[in-house]
Design an enzyme around this catalytic site. Structure first.
Site, PDB file in Angstrom:
ATOM      1  N   ASP A 191       0.840  -1.201   0.000  1.00 26.18           N
ATOM      2  CA  ASP A 191       0.000   0.000   0.000  1.00 26.18           C
ATOM      3  C   ASP A 191       0.874   1.250   0.000  1.00 26.18           C
ATOM      4  OD1 ASP A 191      -2.447   1.712   0.524  1.00 26.18           O
ATOM      5  OD2 ASP A 191      -3.293  -0.294   0.776  1.00 26.18           O
ATOM      6  N   HIS A 231      -4.017   5.183   3.687  1.00 24.58           N
ATOM      7  CA  HIS A 231      -4.794   4.152   2.999  1.00 24.58           C
ATOM      8  C   HIS A 231      -4.372   2.749   3.433  1.00 24.58           C
ATOM      9  CE1 HIS A 231      -6.059   1.747  -0.632  1.00 24.58           C
ATOM     10  NE2 HIS A 231      -7.145   2.485  -0.457  1.00 24.58           N
ATOM     11  N   SER A 409     -10.866  -1.202  -2.463  1.00 22.23           N
ATOM     12  CA  SER A 409      -9.705  -1.190  -1.572  1.00 22.23           C
ATOM     13  C   SER A 409     -10.002  -1.867  -0.252  1.00 22.23           C
ATOM     14  CB  SER A 409      -9.276   0.254  -1.273  1.00 22.23           C
ATOM     15  OG  SER A 409      -8.558   0.810  -2.319  1.00 22.23           O
TER      16      SER A 409
END
Length: 564
Positions: A191, A231, A409
């Site tokens: 990520d 994220h 995601s």
């Protein structure tokens, strides 16, 4: 990648093979760029397929041996003599890292030095991977969505918190009840950053139990991953968080490797090369499952973007890397993309790769999320593969707070954790057999399409298909289903909700709150209620740990909570 900006999975667009990037305008002399330099062969290498311990860990070798996967010349490291030749050239080129699978090296140098490198007889070709040198700046926070209404078994919900429905939908709660929480399974998460993971209370078991075994930063170099974009924090929490009464992820006892491969400040093929390097690291470390909520379709100019025709599993560097990762015995779980309601529409790389799980997003009721990308792959294969909850999915922020957000995601790590637990429960399966078992028993197995693929998998359904003489119950059966629950936990200043087991309903109750010393600090009577859920106010409590005791006659239940 996969958030609400152009960078995130599905909201980024790529086009064209990596080799085509070499045709883009050359960088100005003196400007250092990163380039992927392909070598002609591995002739004269000191490494041998008969001595894999020189470049693969014992765990990596064991993973291959168990699945009958041979070590091939593809797996041999780049010839170190070739690397030395490159390093010794005038211009001081820096070899950032090498690729075993592509027989290549990522080299930082200017255009004059690159010309010297490509003139070497050992070099086949080179492609420029980045065209800009931007300083890091934080990316926008993900868009949060309102909480969804509570559904399901509330006693279990009280333990899992907002993660309950996304875990339950794919059978992860029943998987946990059966004793499979990812113990012994290694998961690598690729990520853009993991700020706060080392401080979030719900993630502390990773450190207390030594289950965060490695970190790698392929963007900046080194091993610090607790920085950059949040994220990755959101995504790994969906798998790894483990705080009963607040939030439990889908594989809360797994072992983790965290890798930064994405730079949110620009979009260039260097990030796909970082993905490749991380996948080779994961292979060598013996990782079982890769969870990647990243996607590539369009690059910043002058790097050339992909077209949908390139989404064939054989063009994008990340897709080619994901395919090899599958070939060496890892289960690769990749977000399908968030392009379903925009002009791109289709999956992104590496979700187009062969032999991996590409994950679509659904809501809590199993309906396809409008943003979730469609298939098929450009060569006609059914994509996505499976689906999990990615609309109003619950994840954790770097502060440790839970929020709901949208994206494939989030569906990706939710499913990746269940995959790890399923493999733990069925250790004799190969990686491809794991995928086949989940796919063949998913909700659309008999009628797959290019919206949700084979549909929503379920641990119990897949497990029982493999174990028809010793099936699991279809619903959770752990003692927590009849335990006293309380949420939110940790508690704030507002009202709390008690979740009553059956034997405390329909009769007046006595509630007592005890501090850590056992002293009663609050007490009240509750009217009889047939409801499973009763709101209460504890009064003003100092910060700390408490026990809530609820009794009716000789029946007494307790639950611990934290006042913040």
């Amino acid at each position: 990648m996969a958030l609400s900006t152009r960078k995130w999975l599905g909201l980024a667009l790529l086009a064209g093979a990596l080799e085509l990037l070499a045709a883009a305008p050359a960088a100005a002399q003196g400007t250092v760029r990163r380039h992927l330099v392909y070598f002609r062969d591995k002739a004269g290498t000191p490494y041998s397929v008969t001595q894999p311990q020189a470049f693969l860990s014992a765990r990596a070798i064991a993973r291959r041996t168990k699945q009958g996967i041979a070590v091939l010349p593809r797996d041999l490291p780049v010839n170190p003599a070739y690397v030395t030749q490159v390093k010794n050239l005038t211009g001081s080129p820096q070899v950032v890292y090498t690729s075993r699978w592509f027989n290549a090296a990522v080299v930082a140098c200017d255009s004059v030095t690159l010309a010297r490198i490509t003139a070497l007889p050992i070099v086949r070709s080179a492609a420029t991977l980045n065209r800009s040198q931007q300083k890091f700046s934080p990316a926008p926070a993900p868009v949060q969505v309102p909480p969804v209404a509570a559904r399901g078994t509330l006693a279990t919900r009280a333990q899992y918190g907002p993660a309950y429905q996304q875990d339950r939908q794919i059978g992860a709660t029943a998987m946990h009840d059966a004793g499979f929480r990812g113990d012994g399974m290694h998961i690598a998460v690729f990520d853009a950053g993991f700020p706060g993971v080392n401080q979030i209370p719900a993630m502390q078991p990773l450190f207390q139990e030594n289950r965060l075994v490695a970190t790698r930063n392929f963007v900046d170099g080194g091993k610090n991953v607790y920085l950059r974009n949040s994220h990755g924090t959101n995504c790994v929490s969906a798998i790894a968080a483990n705080q009963a009464g607040f939030y439990i992820g889908t594989a809360p006892k797994a072992t983790f490797h965290l890798c930064i491969t994405e730079d949110v400040n620009s979009e260039h093929p260097i990030e796909e090369a970082n993905w490749l390097a991380a996948a080779e690291y994961a292979d060598s470390a013996g990782v079982d499952v890769i969870s990647s909520s990243l996607g590539y379709t369009t690059f910043d100019a002058p790097s050339r973007s992909y077209t949908y025709a390139a989404m064939n599993g054989r063009t994008a560097i990340s897709s080619r890397a994901a395919t090899v990762a599958a070939r060496v015995g890892m289960v690769v779980v990749s977000a399908a993309g968030n392009e379903g309601n925009n002009f791109w529409r289709y999956i992104s790389a590496p979700a187009d790769a062969d032999s991996i799980i590409s994950v679509a997003a659904v809501d809590s009721m199993g309906n396809k999320a409008g943003f979730s990308s469609f298939g098929p792959s450009a060569d006609g294969r059914i994509k996505p593969t499976l689906a999990a909850m990615g609309q109003a999915a619950a994840v954790l922020s770097p502060s440790g707070a839970a929020f709901r957000g949208n994206g494939t995601s989030y569906a990706c790590p939710v499913l990746a954790g269940m995959v790890a637990g399923f493999w733990q429960a069925n250790p004799t399966l190969t990686a491809q057999q794991v995928i086949a078992a989940l796919r063949s028993t998913a909700s659309q197995a008999n009628n797959p399409d290019n919206s949700l693929g084979y549909g929503i998998p379920n641990f119990v359904t897949a497990y029982n298909a493999l174990h028809p003489t010793a099936p699991l119950a279809a619903t959770a059966s752990s003692p927590t289903a009849e335990a006293l629950g309380l949420y939110p936990n940790p508690a704030g200043e507002g009202a709390l909700t008690l979740v009553l087991p059956q034997d405390l309903r329909g009769q007046p109750l006595t509630l007592r709150v005890l501090d850590a010393r056992g002293a009663v600090v609050a007490q009240q009577r509750l009217s009889a209620s047939t409801s499973s859920e009763v709101p209460v106010r504890m009064g003003r409590l100092a910060k700390g740990a408490y026990t809530c005791e609820v009794s009716a006659g000789t029946t007494r239940r307790t639950v611990k909570f934290v006042q913040q």
